[in-house]
Design a protein around this motif. Sequence first.
Motif, PDB file in Angstrom:
ATOM      1  N   SER A  72       0.818  -1.219   0.000  1.00 48.59           N
ATOM      2  CA  SER A  72       0.000   0.000   0.000  1.00 48.59           C
ATOM      3  C   SER A  72       0.849   1.265   0.000  1.00 48.59           C
ATOM      4  N   CYS A  73       2.076   1.156   0.498  1.00 50.11           N
ATOM      5  CA  CYS A  73       2.933   2.341   0.621  1.00 50.11           C
ATOM      6  C   CYS A  73       3.901   2.486  -0.553  1.00 50.11           C
ATOM      7  N   GLY A 108      -8.065  -6.599   9.657  1.00 51.41           N
ATOM      8  CA  GLY A 108      -8.127  -5.676   8.525  1.00 51.41           C
ATOM      9  C   GLY A 108      -8.607  -4.292   8.938  1.00 51.41           C
ATOM     10  N   ASP A 109      -9.613  -4.255   9.817  1.00 52.26           N
ATOM     11  CA  ASP A 109     -10.137  -2.969  10.284  1.00 52.26           C
ATOM     12  C   ASP A 109      -9.084  -2.201  11.095  1.00 52.26           C
ATOM     13  N   ILE A 110      -8.330  -2.937  11.905  1.00 54.41           N
ATOM     14  CA  ILE A 110      -7.286  -2.286  12.706  1.00 54.41           C
ATOM     15  C   ILE A 110      -6.183  -1.738  11.791  1.00 54.41           C
ATOM     16  N   VAL A 111      -5.821  -2.520  10.791  1.00 58.37           N
ATOM     17  CA  VAL A 111      -4.805  -2.052   9.838  1.00 58.37           C
ATOM     18  C   VAL A 111      -5.295  -0.772   9.159  1.00 58.37           C
ATOM     19  N   MET A 112      -6.562  -0.770   8.723  1.00 58.36           N
ATOM     20  CA  MET A 112      -7.107   0.404   8.030  1.00 58.36           C
ATOM     21  C   MET A 112      -7.127   1.624   8.941  1.00 58.36           C
ATOM     22  N   LYS A 113      -7.506   1.405  10.191  1.00 57.65           N
ATOM     23  CA  LYS A 113      -7.574   2.510  11.155  1.00 57.65           C
ATOM     24  C   LYS A 113      -6.202   3.181  11.302  1.00 57.65           C
ATOM     25  N   TYR A 123      -3.830   4.331   2.776  1.00 60.98           N
ATOM     26  CA  TYR A 123      -5.097   3.844   3.323  1.00 60.98           C
ATOM     27  C   TYR A 123      -6.073   3.448   2.219  1.00 60.98           C
ATOM     28  N   ILE A 124      -6.239   4.333   1.247  1.00 62.17           N
ATOM     29  CA  ILE A 124      -7.170   4.073   0.137  1.00 62.17           C
ATOM     30  C   ILE A 124      -6.747   2.829  -0.645  1.00 62.17           C
ATOM     31  N   VAL A 129      -8.274  -2.806  -1.819  1.00 64.12           N
ATOM     32  CA  VAL A 129      -8.017  -4.241  -1.946  1.00 64.12           C
ATOM     33  C   VAL A 129      -8.820  -4.998  -0.893  1.00 64.12           C
ATOM     34  N   TYR A 130      -8.743  -4.492   0.321  1.00 64.98           N
ATOM     35  CA  TYR A 130      -9.356  -5.189   1.432  1.00 64.98           C
ATOM     36  C   TYR A 130     -10.884  -5.226   1.345  1.00 64.98           C
ATOM     37  N   ARG A 131     -11.454  -4.093   1.029  1.00 63.82           N
ATOM     38  CA  ARG A 131     -12.915  -4.053   0.941  1.00 63.82           C
ATOM     39  C   ARG A 131     -13.427  -4.394  -0.438  1.00 63.82           C
TER      40      ARG A 131
END
Length: 147
Positions: A72-73, A108-113, A123-124, A129-131
Motif C-alpha cells: 500500500s505504501c 483488517g479494520d485495525i490495519v485500516m484505522k 489507506y485508500i 483491496v481489502y474491501r
Amino acid sequence: MKCPFCGSKELKVIDKRESDEDTERRRRECISCSKRFTTYERVEMLDLKIVKKDGRRQPYDRSKILKGIITSCEKLAISSEEINKIVDEIEAELFRMESNEINSTIVGDIVMKHLKKFNEIAYIRFASVYRQFKDIHDLEKELKSMK
Ligand SMILES: [Zn+2]
C-alpha cells in the motif's frame, strides 16, 4: 520475548499473578520505551490465531501485515522504519485484545484505522483491496467519509 511496541528485548516483570485457568499472567514493562503490557506464560503472544472468513485458522504472521502495508505504501515517501512502526502499533493493539483468536476482518479494520491516521493514499490503496470496492462510487463514498 520482545516489546510489542518498540521491539526491544529489555523487559522487566513488574507484577506476577495466577489467573483462572492456571495460566500465569505477567505485567511487563519495557526498559527502553517504558510501555507496559501483559503476557501469558502458556497463551503466548505467538499462539495468536487468525480466523479467516471461511473459518480456517492460521497462526498470526506479522510478515503478512507488513507485506500488505508495504504494498500500500509503494512509491510513497515512507521509510521502512515508519512502516515497521505502524506494524508495531497494529500488533500492540492486537495483543491488547488479550485473545488467542482474532477474526481476520478485525485485523483488517485495525490495519485500516492505523493507515488512515498515517497516510491517506496508503489507506485508500489498502482499503480498495481489502474491501474490494465494486466500482468508482464505492471509492468516492470512502473518499468523502475521510473529509
Ligand atoms: Zn518498548
